[in-house]
Design an enzyme around this catalytic site. Structure first.
Site, PDB file in Angstrom:
ATOM      1  N   LYS A   1       0.844  -1.206   0.000  1.00 44.00           N
ATOM      2  CA  LYS A   1       0.000   0.000   0.000  1.00 44.00           C
ATOM      3  C   LYS A   1       0.877   1.253   0.000  1.00 44.00           C
ATOM      4  O   LYS A   1       0.630   2.199  -0.743  1.00 44.00           O
ATOM      5  CB  LYS A   1      -0.927   0.005   1.223  1.00 44.00           C
ATOM      6  CG  LYS A   1      -2.110  -0.936   1.088  1.00 44.00           C
ATOM      7  CD  LYS A   1      -2.845  -1.162   2.413  1.00 44.00           C
ATOM      8  CE  LYS A   1      -3.949  -2.203   2.226  1.00 44.00           C
ATOM      9  NZ  LYS A   1      -4.526  -2.691   3.484  1.00 44.00           N
TER      10      LYS A   1
ATOM     11  N   GLN B   1      -4.904  -1.324   9.558  1.00 42.80           N
ATOM     12  CA  GLN B   1      -4.857  -2.672   8.985  1.00 42.80           C
ATOM     13  C   GLN B   1      -5.495  -3.685   9.936  1.00 42.80           C
ATOM     14  O   GLN B   1      -5.182  -3.714  11.127  1.00 42.80           O
ATOM     15  CB  GLN B   1      -3.397  -3.049   8.681  1.00 42.80           C
ATOM     16  CG  GLN B   1      -3.213  -4.369   7.972  1.00 42.80           C
ATOM     17  CD  GLN B   1      -3.745  -4.383   6.540  1.00 42.80           C
ATOM     18  OE1 GLN B   1      -3.797  -3.364   5.863  1.00 42.80           O
ATOM     19  NE2 GLN B   1      -4.170  -5.547   6.082  1.00 42.80           N
TER      20      GLN B   1
ATOM     21  N   ASP C   1     -11.374   2.983   4.045  1.00 40.69           N
ATOM     22  CA  ASP C   1     -11.821   1.586   3.989  1.00 40.69           C
ATOM     23  C   ASP C   1     -13.343   1.491   3.885  1.00 40.69           C
ATOM     24  O   ASP C   1     -13.882   0.438   3.534  1.00 40.69           O
ATOM     25  CB  ASP C   1     -11.424   0.865   5.292  1.00 40.69           C
ATOM     26  CG  ASP C   1     -10.157   0.033   5.139  1.00 40.69           C
ATOM     27  OD1 ASP C   1      -9.924  -0.491   4.036  1.00 40.69           O
ATOM     28  OD2 ASP C   1      -9.426  -0.090   6.136  1.00 40.69           O
TER      29      ASP C   1
HETATM   30  N1  GUN Z   1      -7.138  -6.649   6.087  1.00 46.28           N
HETATM   31  C1  GUN Z   1      -7.469  -7.387   5.005  1.00 46.28           C
HETATM   32  N2  GUN Z   1      -8.142  -6.640   4.101  1.00 46.28           N
HETATM   33  C2  GUN Z   1      -8.231  -5.398   4.618  1.00 46.28           C
HETATM   34  C3  GUN Z   1      -8.795  -4.182   4.150  1.00 46.28           C
HETATM   35  O1  GUN Z   1      -9.373  -4.084   3.061  1.00 46.28           O
HETATM   36  N3  GUN Z   1      -8.671  -3.118   4.988  1.00 46.28           N
HETATM   37  C4  GUN Z   1      -8.063  -3.201   6.199  1.00 46.28           C
HETATM   38  N4  GUN Z   1      -8.014  -2.112   6.942  1.00 46.28           N
HETATM   39  N5  GUN Z   1      -7.525  -4.315   6.670  1.00 46.28           N
HETATM   40  C5  GUN Z   1      -7.608  -5.403   5.878  1.00 46.28           C
END
Ligand code: GUN
Length: 305
Positions: A54, A98, A121
């Protein structure tokens, strides 16, 4: 006839290109650099890989990346304090914590502490409610990526029968809301659904998001249907031999049995190279959208639901 392969990798590159163009315009015309803060608590190996990816892609499209890595035993108050700080920081337009968080932290409490306008998100209860009532919101990245691919492939989705297999808050439920918003007739199926094969066989669009390797076989798919496979599962692949340490090599598979589904479907996303790359591309898109909204500027076209 073999299915058309929906190339998520190429489409994600296109989305990132559009994001990069918009970022350049924000910088040149307004002196604004969109910024994304990612918070990682603990050292989960899969989460570390995602967070690194990311951060790298954020910088590649010209945005500012702020990474906050906290120890596994971080107290909830400390994490909430960091979120308060990021909520107030004008250089931060998007905040992502995350998941999963270590067990002693309350995920709902933490997610709902994020300013909804910075919740890239789309997990904050305000954004969930806005999406459910058809109002402007931040839309969860994976379902947004699936919607973009479906619109790109079909144009209008109006009137189509869509079955979402999986009822998670991150994918299944928001995916169903988005398909409903595009005037599909939507069914959410799950592990307790009676006659799951029969339900899936009715669908013009199948979105599989259950996290079970190769669970959906080709004979559940209506001929010509579009199959969007959200699953990313690692399974043993003894046919590939062994690693240096003697362990069996592995391979990635989706929630659909690709070979048999591709024989029947009209179009299908592969794993890897389908939905996966679209998720981070949509995170970047959401960050630009959040930045534009925060500054009262027009949003980029084609990057939101
Ligand atoms: N962990 C796995 N997929 C995601 C996601 O799309 N967002 C976040 N914040 N954590 C994750």
């Amino acid at each position: 006839m073999a299915a058309t392969i929906i190339d998520g990798k190429a489409f994600a590159a296109e989305v990132r290109g559009k994001v990069a163009e918009h970022v350049a315009r924000l910088k040149d015309d307004h002196g604004i650099t969109p910024g994304l803060a990612v918070v990682l608590v603990g050292a989960d190996p899969a989460s570390q890989v995602y967070v690194r990816s990311k951060g790298k892609q954020t910088v590649e499209v010209g945005m500012a990346s702020f990474e906050h890595r906290l120890a596994e035993d971080t107290a909830e108050d400390e994490l909430l304090g960091l979120i308060d700080h990021l909520n107030a920081d004008p250089e931060v337009h998007g905040i992502l914590v995350q998941l999963p968080l270590p067990g002693h932290l309350n995920e709902d409490l933490v997610i709902n502490a994020i300013d909804p306008a910075k919740d890239v998100d789309g997990f904050h209860i305000s954004n969930v409610g806005l999406l459910g009532t058809g109002q402007k919101s931040m839309v969860p990245c994976t379902p947004l990526g699936c919607l973009m691919m479906l619109r790109h492939h079909h144009g209008s989705l109006s009137g189509m029968d869509a079955v979402v297999v999986g009822r998670s808050n991150i994918v299944g439920k928001p995916m169903a809301q988005l398909l409903l918003g595009d005037s599909c007739t939507v069914t959410i199926a799950h592990s307790r659904t009676r006659d799951l094969p029969g339900v899936v066989r009715r669908a013009d669009i199948v979105v599989a998001a259950v996290g079970r390797p190769e669970m959906v076989p080709g004979d559940w798919i209506k001929p010509g249907a579009t199959v969007i496979d959200v699953g990313i599962n690692r399974i043993d692949a003894p046919e590939k031999g062994t690693n240096e340490d003697g362990s069996v090599k592995t391979r990635l598979v989706g929630d659909c049995h690709y070979a048999s589904c591709a024989e029947v479907a009209g179009a299908i996303t592969p794993v890897p190279g389908g939905v996966g790359p679209m998720t981070i591309a949509c995170l970047l898109a959401n960050t630009v959208t959040a930045c534009c909204r925060a500054n009262g500027l027009p949003e980029p076209e084609g990057l939101t639901a």
